[in-house]
Design a protein around this motif. Sequence first.
Motif, PDB file in Angstrom:
ATOM      1  N   ARG A  72      -0.328   6.558   8.639  1.00 47.04           N
ATOM      2  CA  ARG A  72       0.369   5.832   7.560  1.00 47.04           C
ATOM      3  C   ARG A  72       1.807   6.315   7.459  1.00 47.04           C
ATOM      4  O   ARG A  72       2.084   7.505   7.504  1.00 47.04           O
ATOM      5  CB  ARG A  72      -0.322   6.069   6.215  1.00 47.04           C
ATOM      6  CG  ARG A  72      -1.806   5.727   6.165  1.00 47.04           C
ATOM      7  CD  ARG A  72      -2.108   4.251   6.327  1.00 47.04           C
ATOM      8  NE  ARG A  72      -1.587   3.425   5.283  1.00 47.04           N
ATOM      9  CZ  ARG A  72      -2.255   3.027   4.218  1.00 47.04           C
ATOM     10  NH1 ARG A  72      -3.502   3.397   4.043  1.00 47.04           N
ATOM     11  NH2 ARG A  72      -1.680   2.243   3.323  1.00 47.04           N
ATOM     12  N   ARG A  73       2.723   5.368   7.316  1.00 43.45           N
ATOM     13  CA  ARG A  73       4.132   5.694   7.080  1.00 43.45           C
ATOM     14  C   ARG A  73       4.450   5.662   5.594  1.00 43.45           C
ATOM     15  O   ARG A  73       5.336   6.352   5.128  1.00 43.45           O
ATOM     16  CB  ARG A  73       5.035   4.718   7.815  1.00 43.45           C
ATOM     17  CG  ARG A  73       4.944   4.792   9.312  1.00 43.45           C
ATOM     18  CD  ARG A  73       5.968   3.872   9.963  1.00 43.45           C
ATOM     19  NE  ARG A  73       5.718   3.649  11.358  1.00 43.45           N
ATOM     20  CZ  ARG A  73       5.886   4.539  12.324  1.00 43.45           C
ATOM     21  NH1 ARG A  73       6.302   5.745  12.013  1.00 43.45           N
ATOM     22  NH2 ARG A  73       5.625   4.246  13.569  1.00 43.45           N
TER      23      ARG A  73
ATOM     24  N   GLY B 118       2.819  12.729  17.522  1.00 43.17           N
ATOM     25  CA  GLY B 118       3.309  11.380  17.788  1.00 43.17           C
ATOM     26  C   GLY B 118       2.688  10.294  16.931  1.00 43.17           C
ATOM     27  O   GLY B 118       3.003   9.124  17.083  1.00 43.17           O
ATOM     28  N   VAL B 119       1.804  10.669  16.025  1.00 41.38           N
ATOM     29  CA  VAL B 119       1.144   9.706  15.136  1.00 41.38           C
ATOM     30  C   VAL B 119       1.781   9.826  13.754  1.00 41.38           C
ATOM     31  O   VAL B 119       1.959  10.935  13.250  1.00 41.38           O
ATOM     32  CB  VAL B 119      -0.379  10.010  15.042  1.00 41.38           C
ATOM     33  CG1 VAL B 119      -1.060   9.106  14.040  1.00 41.38           C
ATOM     34  CG2 VAL B 119      -1.015   9.905  16.406  1.00 41.38           C
ATOM     35  N   PRO B 120       2.118   8.698  13.113  1.00 40.51           N
ATOM     36  CA  PRO B 120       2.680   8.807  11.767  1.00 40.51           C
ATOM     37  C   PRO B 120       1.675   9.466  10.814  1.00 40.51           C
ATOM     38  O   PRO B 120       0.467   9.265  10.941  1.00 40.51           O
ATOM     39  CB  PRO B 120       2.942   7.367  11.342  1.00 40.51           C
ATOM     40  CG  PRO B 120       2.434   6.494  12.410  1.00 40.51           C
ATOM     41  CD  PRO B 120       1.961   7.334  13.550  1.00 40.51           C
TER      42      PRO B 120
ATOM     43  N   LEU C 208      -2.339  16.603   0.865  1.00 45.62           N
ATOM     44  CA  LEU C 208      -3.069  15.399   1.272  1.00 45.62           C
ATOM     45  C   LEU C 208      -2.368  14.839   2.498  1.00 45.62           C
ATOM     46  O   LEU C 208      -1.151  14.678   2.493  1.00 45.62           O
ATOM     47  CB  LEU C 208      -3.053  14.353   0.157  1.00 45.62           C
ATOM     48  CG  LEU C 208      -3.485  14.818  -1.228  1.00 45.62           C
ATOM     49  CD1 LEU C 208      -3.270  13.711  -2.248  1.00 45.62           C
ATOM     50  CD2 LEU C 208      -4.932  15.271  -1.202  1.00 45.62           C
ATOM     51  N   ILE C 209      -3.129  14.545   3.554  1.00 50.40           N
ATOM     52  CA  ILE C 209      -2.531  13.991   4.768  1.00 50.40           C
ATOM     53  C   ILE C 209      -3.221  12.674   5.088  1.00 50.40           C
ATOM     54  O   ILE C 209      -4.430  12.632   5.311  1.00 50.40           O
ATOM     55  CB  ILE C 209      -2.640  14.972   5.943  1.00 50.40           C
ATOM     56  CG1 ILE C 209      -1.883  16.258   5.593  1.00 50.40           C
ATOM     57  CG2 ILE C 209      -2.099  14.333   7.227  1.00 50.40           C
ATOM     58  CD1 ILE C 209      -1.977  17.351   6.617  1.00 50.40           C
TER      59      ILE C 209
ATOM     60  N   SER D 273       6.154  12.988   1.785  1.00 47.38           N
ATOM     61  CA  SER D 273       7.071  12.938   2.923  1.00 47.38           C
ATOM     62  C   SER D 273       6.355  12.426   4.168  1.00 47.38           C
ATOM     63  O   SER D 273       5.134  12.489   4.271  1.00 47.38           O
ATOM     64  CB  SER D 273       7.664  14.323   3.196  1.00 47.38           C
ATOM     65  OG  SER D 273       6.639  15.253   3.460  1.00 47.38           O
ATOM     66  N   LEU D 274       7.133  11.922   5.104  1.00 54.85           N
ATOM     67  CA  LEU D 274       6.614  11.452   6.383  1.00 54.85           C
ATOM     68  C   LEU D 274       6.746  12.596   7.374  1.00 54.85           C
ATOM     69  O   LEU D 274       7.852  13.082   7.629  1.00 54.85           O
ATOM     70  CB  LEU D 274       7.399  10.228   6.861  1.00 54.85           C
ATOM     71  CG  LEU D 274       6.947   9.624   8.178  1.00 54.85           C
ATOM     72  CD1 LEU D 274       5.502   9.132   8.087  1.00 54.85           C
ATOM     73  CD2 LEU D 274       7.862   8.470   8.560  1.00 54.85           C
ATOM     74  N   ARG D 275       5.612  13.043   7.926  1.00 60.50           N
ATOM     75  CA  ARG D 275       5.608  14.141   8.890  1.00 60.50           C
ATOM     76  C   ARG D 275       4.687  13.776  10.045  1.00 60.50           C
ATOM     77  O   ARG D 275       3.488  14.024   9.984  1.00 60.50           O
ATOM     78  CB  ARG D 275       5.124  15.433   8.240  1.00 60.50           C
ATOM     79  CG  ARG D 275       6.063  15.905   7.169  1.00 60.50           C
ATOM     80  CD  ARG D 275       6.001  17.383   7.016  1.00 60.50           C
ATOM     81  NE  ARG D 275       7.005  17.766   6.029  1.00 60.50           N
ATOM     82  CZ  ARG D 275       6.804  18.587   5.049  1.00 60.50           C
ATOM     83  NH1 ARG D 275       5.634  19.146   4.903  1.00 60.50           N
ATOM     84  NH2 ARG D 275       7.771  18.894   4.217  1.00 60.50           N
TER      85      ARG D 275
END
Length: 126
Positions: free
Chosen positions: A86-87, A64-66, A81-82, A58-60
């Motif tokens: 990255r989008r 303010g940073v992707p 994993l983060i 998922s995108l979280r």
Amino acid sequence: MTELQVGLRSALSRLTRSNRSLDEVAERKHSAALGGTPCGQLKDRHRVQIVGSLRSVSLRPRAGVPALEAEISDGTGVVTLIFLGRREIPGITPGRWLRVSGLVACDAGRRTIYNPGYELIPAPRG
């Protein structure tokens, strides 16, 4: 117990297990065969290599940073994993098998690896 009784008991046990339980057994075997450190044994601030399948992606955004966030499981536990900045990442999709490496951090009680190195690998057969 005779050999036949042991075999029947083993077969009956496999038939009555849940699909999730069977998946975890297969994940543990595949991960161990490929040299992954079991997620259930990871310690904070240690470099590790994990082999497992992605449960979710998922995108979280963070501050303010992707940030693309994924959960990898090897049947013994789950690690987040983060991927900061990255989008999306081609090939990083739920169900995909990966070999990841990085430094484990405990973030709010969750095992997390920021910006891990990764390699797409084939899923176990059958």
